[in-house]
Design a protein around this motif. Structure first.
Motif, mmCIF file in Angstrom:
data_model
loop_
_atom_site.group_PDB
_atom_site.id
_atom_site.type_symbol
_atom_site.label_atom_id
_atom_site.label_comp_id
_atom_site.label_asym_id
_atom_site.label_seq_id
_atom_site.Cartn_x
_atom_site.Cartn_y
_atom_site.Cartn_z
ATOM 1 N N PHE A 48 17.276 15.598 105.107
ATOM 2 C CA PHE A 48 16.878 17.016 105.114
ATOM 3 C C PHE A 48 18.027 17.930 105.503
ATOM 4 C CE2 PHE A 48 12.773 14.813 105.454
ATOM 5 C CZ PHE A 48 12.208 15.339 104.307
ATOM 6 N N GLY A 49 18.990 17.410 106.287
ATOM 7 C CA GLY A 49 20.160 18.199 106.632
ATOM 8 C C GLY A 49 21.028 18.485 105.405
ATOM 9 N N ASN A 50 21.116 17.512 104.531
ATOM 10 C CA ASN A 50 21.932 17.647 103.313
ATOM 11 C C ASN A 50 21.055 17.749 102.067
ATOM 12 O OD1 ASN A 50 24.688 17.819 103.695
ATOM 13 N ND2 ASN A 50 24.807 15.651 104.304
ATOM 14 N N PHE A 51 19.910 18.396 102.202
ATOM 15 C CA PHE A 51 18.911 18.333 101.150
ATOM 16 C C PHE A 51 19.458 18.830 99.807
ATOM 17 C CE2 PHE A 51 14.704 19.205 99.189
ATOM 18 C CZ PHE A 51 14.222 17.921 99.343
ATOM 19 N N GLY A 52 20.286 19.869 99.862
ATOM 20 C CA GLY A 52 20.866 20.418 98.624
ATOM 21 C C GLY A 52 21.608 19.351 97.848
ATOM 22 N N LEU A 53 22.381 18.536 98.567
ATOM 23 C CA LEU A 53 23.163 17.462 97.931
ATOM 24 C C LEU A 53 22.245 16.456 97.223
ATOM 25 C CD1 LEU A 53 26.239 15.823 98.451
ATOM 26 C CD2 LEU A 53 24.510 14.333 99.481
ATOM 27 N N TYR A 54 21.176 16.037 97.926
ATOM 28 C CA TYR A 54 20.269 15.042 97.333
ATOM 29 C C TYR A 54 19.485 15.644 96.160
ATOM 30 C CZ TYR A 54 21.572 12.078 101.134
ATOM 31 O OH TYR A 54 22.312 11.320 101.990
ATOM 32 N N LEU A 55 19.173 16.943 96.308
ATOM 33 C CA LEU A 55 18.455 17.611 95.226
ATOM 34 C C LEU A 55 19.323 17.645 93.962
ATOM 35 C CD1 LEU A 55 15.635 18.878 95.337
ATOM 36 C CD2 LEU A 55 16.715 21.126 95.527
ATOM 37 N N ARG A 56 20.616 17.970 94.148
ATOM 38 C CA ARG A 56 21.516 18.090 93.008
ATOM 39 C C ARG A 56 21.723 16.729 92.327
ATOM 40 N NH1 ARG A 56 26.949 18.033 92.937
ATOM 41 N NH2 ARG A 56 27.120 18.193 95.189
ATOM 42 N N HIS A 57 22.076 15.720 93.155
ATOM 43 C CA HIS A 57 22.327 14.399 92.558
ATOM 44 C C HIS A 57 21.039 13.763 92.034
ATOM 45 C CE1 HIS A 57 26.563 14.141 93.413
ATOM 46 N NE2 HIS A 57 26.338 14.660 94.626
ATOM 47 N N GLY A 58 19.942 13.966 92.778
ATOM 48 C CA GLY A 58 18.643 13.463 92.312
ATOM 49 C C GLY A 58 18.263 14.103 90.987
ATOM 50 N N GLY A 59 18.476 15.398 90.895
ATOM 51 C CA GLY A 59 18.170 16.121 89.656
ATOM 52 C C GLY A 59 18.994 15.606 88.498
ATOM 53 N N HIS A 60 20.247 15.286 88.785
ATOM 54 C CA HIS A 60 21.133 14.753 87.760
ATOM 55 C C HIS A 60 20.603 13.414 87.221
ATOM 56 C CE1 HIS A 60 25.127 14.901 85.897
ATOM 57 N NE2 HIS A 60 25.058 13.585 85.939
ATOM 58 N N THR A 61 20.276 12.530 88.157
ATOM 59 C CA THR A 61 19.743 11.217 87.751
ATOM 60 C C THR A 61 18.424 11.381 86.999
ATOM 61 O OG1 THR A 61 20.764 10.232 89.699
ATOM 62 C CG2 THR A 61 19.043 8.951 88.613
ATOM 63 N N LEU A 62 17.575 12.258 87.523
ATOM 64 C CA LEU A 62 16.277 12.484 86.882
ATOM 65 C C LEU A 62 16.458 13.026 85.456
ATOM 66 C CD1 LEU A 62 13.172 12.603 87.116
ATOM 67 C CD2 LEU A 62 13.403 14.914 88.054
ATOM 68 N N GLY A 63 17.393 13.955 85.295
ATOM 69 C CA GLY A 63 17.646 14.513 83.971
ATOM 70 C C GLY A 63 18.050 13.433 82.973
ATOM 71 N N ASN A 64 19.014 12.611 83.374
ATOM 72 C CA ASN A 64 19.449 11.533 82.476
ATOM 73 C C ASN A 64 18.305 10.562 82.173
ATOM 74 O OD1 ASN A 64 22.023 12.466 82.200
ATOM 75 N ND2 ASN A 64 22.918 11.108 83.739
ATOM 76 N N THR A 65 17.487 10.278 83.201
ATOM 77 C CA THR A 65 16.360 9.367 83.013
ATOM 78 C C THR A 65 15.388 9.922 81.979
ATOM 79 O OG1 THR A 65 16.547 8.650 85.305
ATOM 80 C CG2 THR A 65 14.461 8.195 84.185
ATOM 81 N N LEU A 66 15.060 11.214 82.114
ATOM 82 C CA LEU A 66 14.068 11.798 81.212
ATOM 83 C C LEU A 66 14.594 11.883 79.785
ATOM 84 C CD1 LEU A 66 12.443 14.568 83.448
ATOM 85 C CD2 LEU A 66 11.465 12.385 82.714
ATOM 86 N N ILE A 67 15.891 12.200 79.640
ATOM 87 C CA ILE A 67 16.460 12.251 78.289
ATOM 88 C C ILE A 67 16.425 10.856 77.657
ATOM 89 C CG2 ILE A 67 18.562 12.676 76.944
ATOM 90 C CD1 ILE A 67 19.246 14.861 79.052
ATOM 91 N N ALA A 68 16.838 9.851 78.449
ATOM 92 C CA ALA A 68 16.824 8.472 77.938
ATOM 93 C C ALA A 68 15.401 8.060 77.564
ATOM 94 C CB ALA A 68 17.390 7.518 78.987
ATOM 95 N N PHE A 69 14.449 8.428 78.402
ATOM 96 C CA PHE A 69 13.048 8.073 78.162
ATOM 97 C C PHE A 69 12.542 8.733 76.868
ATOM 98 C CE2 PHE A 69 8.509 9.194 78.909
ATOM 99 C CZ PHE A 69 7.996 7.916 78.838
ATOM 100 N N ALA A 70 12.862 10.013 76.712
ATOM 101 C CA ALA A 70 12.411 10.722 75.509
ATOM 102 C C ALA A 70 12.993 10.081 74.245
ATOM 103 C CB ALA A 70 12.805 12.197 75.590
ATOM 104 N N ILE A 71 14.282 9.751 74.300
ATOM 105 C CA ILE A 71 14.906 9.105 73.141
ATOM 106 C C ILE A 71 14.224 7.759 72.863
ATOM 107 C CG2 ILE A 71 17.044 8.057 72.265
ATOM 108 C CD1 ILE A 71 18.571 10.216 73.849
ATOM 109 N N SER A 72 13.955 7.011 73.936
ATOM 110 C CA SER A 72 13.307 5.701 73.785
ATOM 111 C C SER A 72 11.942 5.822 73.126
ATOM 112 C CB SER A 72 13.120 5.041 75.156
ATOM 113 O OG SER A 72 14.250 4.321 75.494
ATOM 114 N N VAL A 73 11.180 6.817 73.542
ATOM 115 C CA VAL A 73 9.829 6.970 72.997
ATOM 116 C C VAL A 73 9.899 7.305 71.507
ATOM 117 C CG1 VAL A 73 7.726 8.357 73.054
ATOM 118 C CG2 VAL A 73 8.780 7.621 75.193
ATOM 119 N N VAL A 74 10.706 8.308 71.173
ATOM 120 C CA VAL A 74 10.767 8.741 69.777
ATOM 121 C C VAL A 74 11.338 7.624 68.888
ATOM 122 C CG1 VAL A 74 11.812 10.391 68.190
ATOM 123 C CG2 VAL A 74 10.929 11.175 70.399
#
Lengths: 279, 266
Positions: A48-74
């Motif tokens: 929680f002290g570095n929440f911005g950092l985890y949010l940014r990197h987490g968001g990055h990983t999540l973004g790549n995951t969702l793009i990969a997932f969408a490509i996989s589905v289609v």
């Protein structure tokens, strides 16, 4: 009498609190070194002290995951349709997919970095490679398990094969496709993290690896907690999609009200059209 | 299927809805070949309700499926004057409703297949469901309905495109006796209709006599037409006609024919 306010907190929250409690008790009772298992306050403080950092990197990983997932589905559903309708594709593409699936895909991660660079492309490719197979296999199964009566119905209605696909085969395969998607979404996350392990400047995989190098075990744990939260959120997203897309499926009907027909007809109502789906 | 469509018709008989000419069906070949049907000749008149009666496995369902173009005969030809295969509705033994559509959406499915779903069609589906007592259930899901109601909906689906030919494969075989009586009554009420011809597969003698203008008895091993009986009762037919002596006489005659040709007798 007033009800205890703690009673309103759901069981799931208590489970998580319990895990943290056991963790903290282990640290205190067994006197574990912080480099092995840091105390809970330290990890949560870092998170929680570095929440911005985890949010940014987490968001990055999540973004790549969702793009990969969408490509996989289609791509996965598209390939499955091709495989079901074409003997040629079944013999070539399907065989190729089975072969590739039997290679430990993680071993290919360095290759993707060589081909696609250290940016997002190699992570997305890794996510697709790991997750697509679950979707292809389950979709092929779902498309093939159309009840013989429904095949006859399609023929008796004299529609094109395209109509049969759109109005009978695909809806019938939805439970299978969603089952494949449920597996695929967690695999896409695995793929993204593996990609980040190999070479990255962003994402939770990068944070874990660099923190490990700096002996910041608390950061590793904080990243794992964020990953667990992302994984859980993705899973429930799929549960929600299932509830919305296949409310008719037997697995979704356990709470369905048994609405009374006007007459107490006792004839067997069973019609196992799509019961074979959930593979 | 193509054979059914292109069968030669030197002269069309508008008074016939189905012309079955020397049809046979053999599964497999060589020593393992099984003849399901052998040399079936039958002309079904327009507006006629005909039942195919016979023991299980006698090939009556095979004959129905060949009329529907779902299987091809290995000999002979089947000719459907008029709209041909486009003008038929099929009712399955188990209703074959799809769970992902509501009742009315199931009924409209054949029209979607033919790209002819319109506002008027929707109204027609509602009227049709109302005729079969399903007015309140049109937006329900199939699994919320009883077996009898599901089969009513399946009949509505078969009728939505106003077929010239209604083909039914033991549609009431899985229903309890009371529901079966209800459905028999509702089905016979659709006739007389000079534009609608029905072929009904059953192994119930009473059902066949009650519903039909003619009952065709098919024997097993190999499947052959062994008897055709005209049923003289006027329409509409109350369920009580089954108590009449004439009904009993016809039923006993058919029983005798079936027993005489049953493989178990040999």
């Amino acid at each position: 009498m007033k009800k205890n306010p703690l009673a309103y907190i759901p069981m799931q929250v208590w489970t998580i609190v319990g895990i943290f409690a056991v963790w903290q008790a282990c640290v205190m009772v067994l006197d574990i070194k912080p480099i092995i298992l840091p105390p809970v306050p330290k990890v949560l403080g870092e998170l929680f002290g570095n929440f911005g950092l985890y949010l940014r990197h987490g968001g990055h990983t999540l973004g790549n995951t969702l793009i990969a997932f969408a490509i996989s589905v289609v791509a996965g559903v598209g390939m499955a349709i091709g495989i079901v309708y074409s003997k040629f594709l079944e013999k070539t593409l399907y065989t190729l997919l089975v072969t590739v699936n039997n290679v430990p895909k993680v071993a290919l991660a360095p290759l993707f970095v060589i081909w696609l660079g250290t940016g997002n492309a190699s992570k997305i490719a890794m996510g697709v490679l790991i997750s697509i197979f679950a979707i292809v296999i389950d979709t092929v199964l779902g498309l093939r398990s159309l009840h013989p009566d429904l095949i006859d119905l399609g023929r008796a209605m004299r529609g094109s094969e395209f109509k049969v696909l759109m109005k009978l085969r695909l809806p019938n395969a939805m439970p299978s496709i969603l089952a494949g998607m449920k597996v695929a979404i967690s695999l896409a996350l695995v793929g993204a993290i593996v990609g980040e392990f190999v070479a990255a400047q962003n994402g939770l995989g990068f944070v874990i690896l660099s923190s490990q190098g700096a002996f910041r075990t608390d950061r590793v744990y904080a990243s794992i907690i964020v990953l667990a939260a992302i994984g859980t959120a993705l899973y429930y997203m799929m549960e929600y999609a299932e509830a919305k897309l296949i409310p008719w499926h037997e697995s979704r009907r356990s709470h369905a009200r048994p609405t009374a027909p006007s007459k107490p007809a006792k004839g067997p109502v069973a019609q196992p059209v799509a019961s074979d789906a959930k593979a | 299927m193509t054979e059914t469509l292109t069968a030669p018709a030197p002269e069309t008989h508008p008074r016939y809805a189905i012309e079955i000419d020397g049809v046979g069906k053999t599964y497999g070949s060589g020593d393992g070949a099984v003849t399901a049907l052998d040399l079936v000749n039958l002309d079904v008149r327009k507006g006629e309700f005909i039942s195919l009666l016979g023991p299980s496995g006698c090939g009556k369902t095979t004959l129905l499926r060949m009329i529907a173009g779902l299987e091809d005969p290995t000999q002979g030809s089947i000719w459907l004057p008029g709209r041909g295969l486009d003008g038929l509705g099929f009712v399955f033994q188990r209703d074959a409703l799809v769970n992902w559509r509501t009742i009315i959406e199931n009924v409209l499915l054949p029209l979607e297949f033919k790209g002819r779903r319109t506002k008027a069609a929707y109204q027609r589906a509602r009227d049709l469901l109302a005729t079969f007592g399903l007015a309140e259930f049109e937006d329900r899901n199939p699994w919320e309905l009883s077996g009898g109601m599901r089969q009513r909906a399946a009949i509505c689906r078969a009728m939505i495109d106003d077929p010239q030919l209604l083909l039914m494969d033991e549609p009431f075989g899985a229903l309890d006796a009371l529901t079966r009586d209800d459905l028999n009554f509702e089905l016979q009420a659709l006739w007389p209709d000079p534009e609608k011809t029905a072929v009904f597969v059953t192994h119930s003698i009473n059902e066949a006599v009650y519903l039909s203008d003619r009952v065709v008895v098919i024997s097993d091993k190999p499947g052959r037409i062994v008897d055709i009986t005209e049923i003289p009762f006027e329409r509409p037919r109350p369920l009580e006609i089954r108590e009449e002596p004439e009904f009993g006489r016809i039923a006993r005659h058919l029983r005798g024919v079936l027993d005489g040709h049953s493989a178990r007798r040999a």
